[in-house]
Design an enzyme around this catalytic site. Structure first.
Site, PDB file in Angstrom:
ATOM      1  N   HIS A 269      -5.844   1.918   1.390  1.00 22.26           N
ATOM      2  CA  HIS A 269      -5.473   0.897   1.767  1.00 22.26           C
ATOM      3  C   HIS A 269      -4.073   1.184   2.487  1.00 22.26           C
ATOM      4  CE1 HIS A 269      -3.463  -3.170   1.554  1.00 22.26           C
ATOM      5  NE2 HIS A 269      -2.355  -2.690   0.977  1.00 22.26           N
TER       6      HIS A 269
ATOM      7  N   ASN B 135      -0.171  -5.015   7.010  1.00 24.47           N
ATOM      8  CA  ASN B 135      -0.775  -4.827   5.676  1.00 24.47           C
ATOM      9  C   ASN B 135      -1.380  -6.187   5.375  1.00 24.47           C
ATOM     10  OD1 ASN B 135      -1.182  -5.115   2.721  1.00 24.47           O
ATOM     11  ND2 ASN B 135       0.452  -3.674   2.554  1.00 24.47           N
TER      12      ASN B 135
ATOM     13  N   CYS C  90      -2.663  -5.920  -3.325  1.00 22.52           N
ATOM     14  CA  CYS C  90      -3.259  -5.178  -2.271  1.00 22.52           C
ATOM     15  C   CYS C  90      -4.406  -4.380  -2.718  1.00 22.52           C
ATOM     16  CB  CYS C  90      -2.110  -4.121  -2.031  1.00 22.52           C
ATOM     17  SG  CYS C  90      -0.902  -4.938  -1.002  1.00 22.52           S
TER      18      CYS C  90
ATOM     19  N   PHE D 143       3.461  -7.650   6.699  1.00 27.92           N
ATOM     20  CA  PHE D 143       2.278  -8.161   6.129  1.00 27.92           C
ATOM     21  C   PHE D 143       1.662  -9.166   7.239  1.00 27.92           C
ATOM     22  CE2 PHE D 143       4.078  -7.060   2.291  1.00 27.92           C
ATOM     23  CZ  PHE D 143       3.043  -6.725   1.666  1.00 27.92           C
TER      24      PHE D 143
END
Length: 392
Positions: free
Chosen positions: A307, A340, A166, A217
């Site tokens: 993020h 994500n 990430c 995700f």
């Protein structure tokens, strides 16, 4: 707290000579759109699992992630061709890499073309490529296949960052910044591309942590053009990258743990990760701001491109730094719309930030000129950049 010392860094929205700037952004997604409300039934149907407790747990997780939509490479066609991907325990790394290697290249090329179009200059003006992915493994690497797909010159210098997780997007941005500032006249294409197929597995009581990834995700690609001393005639700088640092937290190697096995990537996120980030984020931000030479700081007078690792991480950062709710709005929007997306997410966050910045200007309100770009990845590693919003 005081305000940023404009006398030190300048207040006019022009890039400083020799400093790297982001000149364009681009993104791409696979065609398969997943609505979060339908994910649980679809996932358990395709994997032929009928465990009610696991299904109930995933349902709860899907509600807490704040994700509404995601894009994924996985499809019914892929599972028909490779049914073994939905079966527990098979040796499938070869099949996964066959799918992933092609998929990430296709998405990276599409995102890069969109970015180059937004940039407005010729593709032949690209001098360097930084390619980031945690979803493929091959020699030669995806950097070469991206360059080939775009038709870049064989003289283009390439850098490959694999399995950075990430934090990969901001790590790649840091590397691109260094290249741009040490090679006058260069134009660096940073491309990121990710797909969750590398770790797709059926639900299992022996791996309850897998369900977090299923709920959170997503897939996609992002791209940026980075260069110093923008041409005022044909280039429009978006952000100046003033100062970048990286920090590893000792004894946290097992907090984000991923291993490439015969069944693909086995990935574990420790429950302590949000707390570890909360405990360390303020000192990291102080170090970054100090390194940039800011005499004073007020976190709520800066923009925050963070993020979106998950809602718990964003909530804890907001609480620890006492940020106003709107400061993390671009990160929350990216999480809601794309999940994500690992290294890609920072591109989506910056796009949303520019959108919100335009709205602020249209309302004749003062916008934040200086801010932080942050990401957290395996290590645990913190990546951070002090940046200026130059979009006018």
């Amino acid at each position: 707290m005081g305000s940023i010392d404009a006398a030190v860094l300048g207040s006019e929205k022009k890039s400083n000579p020799g400093k790297a700037t982001i000149l364009a952004l681009g993104k791409a997604f696979p065609h398969q759109l997943v609505m979060q409300e339908y994910l649980v039934d679809g996932y358990f149907k395709t994997t032929k699992c009928d465990d009610p407790e696991l299904k109930q747990k995933l349902t709860r997780l899907c509600k807490t992630t704040t994700v509404k939509t995601r894009y994924v490479v996985m499809s019914e066609e892929i599972l028909k061709k490779y049914p073994e991907l939905a079966i527990e325990g098979g040796s499938t790394v070869t099949q996964r890499l066959d799918i992933c290697n092609d998929a990430v290249t296709e998405m990276a090329v599409e995102a890069s073309r969109a970015c180059i179009k937004n940039w407005g200059r010729s593709i032949s003006d690209i001098t360097h490529v930084v390619y980031v992915s945690s979803s493929e493994a091959r020699l030669p690497g995806g950097d070469l296949y991206l360059a080939k797909g775009l038709g870049l010159s064989p003289d283009t210098h390439r850098v490959l960052l694999y399995f950075v997780g990430c934090s990969g997007g901001v790590a790649g941005l840091r590397v691109a910044k260094d290249i741009a500032e040490n090679n006058p006249g260069s134009r660096v294409l940073l491309a990121t591309s990710e797909t969750t197929i590398i770790g797709f597995k059926p639900p299992s009581v022996d791996r309850p942590y897998d369900l977090v990834g299923v709920a959170l995700f997503g897939d996609g690609a992002g791209a940026m053009i980075i260069g110093s001393d923008p041409d005022p005639i044909c280039e429009k700088p978006l952000f100046e990258l003033h100062t970048a640092i990286q920090n590893f937290l000792p004894e946290t190697e097992k907090t984000i743990d991923g291993r490439l096995t015969e069944q693909g990537i086995n990935f574990k996120l420790s429950r302590e990760l949000p707390q570890i980030i909360e405990d360390n984020v303020e000192n990291f931000c102080k170090k970054l701001i100090g390194k940039a030479g800011l005499a004073h700081k007020n976190y709520n007078q800066m923009f925050w491109a963070v993020h979106p690792g998950g809602p718990a991480i964003l909530n804890r950062i907001e609480k620890r730094l006492n940020l106003s709710p709107e400061k993390l709005s671009p990160s929350r929007r990216a999480l809601m719309d794309c999940g994500n997306a690992s290294s890609n997410s920072i591109v989506y966050v910056l796009e949303y930030m520019l959108e919100e910045s335009k709205k602020v200007r249209n309302m004749n309100e003062e916008e934040d000129e200086w801010g932080l770009i942050l990401a957290f990845g395996p290590g645990v590693t913190f990546e951070g950049i002090i940046a200026r919003n130059l979009d006018v």
